[in-house]
Design a protein around this motif. Structure first.
Motif, PDB file in Angstrom:
ATOM      1  N   GLU A   1       1.175  -1.794  -0.227  1.00  0.00           N
ATOM      2  CA  GLU A   1      -0.072   0.122   0.207  1.00  0.00           C
ATOM      3  C   GLU A   1       1.246   1.088   0.242  1.00  0.00           C
ATOM      4  N   ASN A   2       0.513   2.282   0.106  1.00  0.00           N
ATOM      5  CA  ASN A   2       1.571   3.466  -0.206  1.00  0.00           C
ATOM      6  C   ASN A   2       1.613   4.154   0.341  1.00  0.00           C
ATOM      7  N   SER A   3       1.501   3.512   2.110  1.00  0.00           N
ATOM      8  CA  SER A   3       2.166   3.709   3.425  1.00  0.00           C
ATOM      9  C   SER A   3       2.681   2.765   4.893  1.00  0.00           C
ATOM     10  N   PRO A   4       3.568   3.315   4.994  1.00  0.00           N
ATOM     11  CA  PRO A   4       4.260   2.121   5.919  1.00  0.00           C
ATOM     12  C   PRO A   4       3.738   1.413   7.048  1.00  0.00           C
ATOM     13  N   GLY A   5       3.849   0.089   6.645  1.00  0.00           N
ATOM     14  CA  GLY A   5       3.659  -0.423   8.359  1.00  0.00           C
ATOM     15  C   GLY A   5       4.443  -1.034   9.144  1.00  0.00           C
ATOM     16  N   ASP A   6       4.315  -2.283   9.520  1.00  0.00           N
ATOM     17  CA  ASP A   6       5.582  -2.525  10.988  1.00  0.00           C
ATOM     18  C   ASP A   6       6.369  -3.803  10.462  1.00  0.00           C
TER      19      ASP A   6
END
Length: 282
Positions: free
Chosen positions: A20-25
């Motif tokens: 997706e466009n944004s970072p996770g963990d």
């Protein structure tokens, strides 16, 4: 940023945002694109494959064996949803890949080509779909969304170039939507909802005679400039109508954080944000 684990059902279905466009963990990569991994009682499937191969690395980090995937659904003919297909096919050549027959068009954002890598069309397990399709008792695809309510204004920037050189606005007839039916519950998965999430839901109701239990989709409201008053009214109107349904909504990718914030004020916990690595247990 920590990865989100959402528990909203009895735990028989698992849905992971692979990209997706944004970072996770856990070091998950992110890019302008979308890929969802879904485990059901009968299937391991992908809805879209992002813009490239980054989702493969995320799957490995998350302990997901993509070699077991049996089905791939490509939501529409844009690179940020189909760009990883060839990399995936090298890992798992046996999965059946479903793409709308007219999703191989020459699609543009301004002068930038945003269509598929045409080498996808030569993959041996590619199946081009015409209209709605029942895959089995769990999985169905539908199309033919013709409503015009609250379609994204950003669609006006997107075009299709015909073989004779003529240019016309994209009508997004190349979109398709996945319905998963399991244990009496219905999940609706969409890529960008270019045809407008309200129109997609209208078509869903005509086919299934009620609201889905869970909807995961981008809403294509992302914009680099300020929203006009008319656009703000449209975003609020969509959120107000979604709030009146019985579904839970998860969104990301092309929705944009400002639009998400506006919708969240209206919808509260009925609307949640997904990021790379997030997991829904349903």
């Amino acid at each position: 940023m920590t990865v989100n684990h959402y528990f909203i059902g009895d735990g028989s279905m698992r849905i992971v945002t692979l990209i997706e466009n944004s970072p996770g963990d856990r070091g998950c990569a992110f890019e302008h694109g979308l890929s969802l991994y879904v485990e059901t009682e009968r299937h391991r499937l992908l809805m879209d494959t992002g813009a490239g191969g980054a989702f493969l690395g995320n799957a490995e980090k998350l302990g997901i064996d993509l070699g077991r995937v049996d089905t791939v659904i490509l939501s529409h003919g844009h690179y940020d949803h189909t760009g990883g297909v060839r990399a995936f096919a090298a890992v798992d050549p046996q999965a059946v890949i479903y793409l709308r027959a007219n999703a191989d068009g020459a699609f543009y954002h301004g002068e930038k080509y945003i269509g598929i890598d045409r080498a996808i069309l030569s993959l041996p397990r590619l199946r081009k779909t015409e209209g709605s399709l029942v895959i089995d008792d769990e999985l169905s695809l539908f199309t033919d969304v013709t409503g015009s309510r609250c379609r994204p204004e950003s669609n006006l920037e997107l075009s299709r170039r015909d073989p004779d050189g003529s240019v016309r606005q994209d009508d997004f007839s190349h979109e398709q939507y996945l319905v998963i039916r399991e244990g009496g519950r219905h999940v609706l998965l969409s890529g960008c909802a270019h045809n407008g999430i309200l129109n997609i839901l209208d078509r869903y109701r005509a086919l299934y005679h009620g609201d889905p239990d869970l909807v995961i989709s981008g809403f294509h409201m992302k914009k680099n400039a300020e929203y006009t008053d008319a656009e703000l009214r449209t975003i609020r109107s969509i959120a107000a109508e979604l709030k009146r349904t019985d579904a839970a909504y998860y969104t990301g990718h092309c929705t944009g954080d400002p639009a998400f914030g506006i919708m969240r004020e209206i919808m509260g916990d009925q609307l949640k944000r997904i990021r790379s690595g997030d997991e829904i247990i349903f």
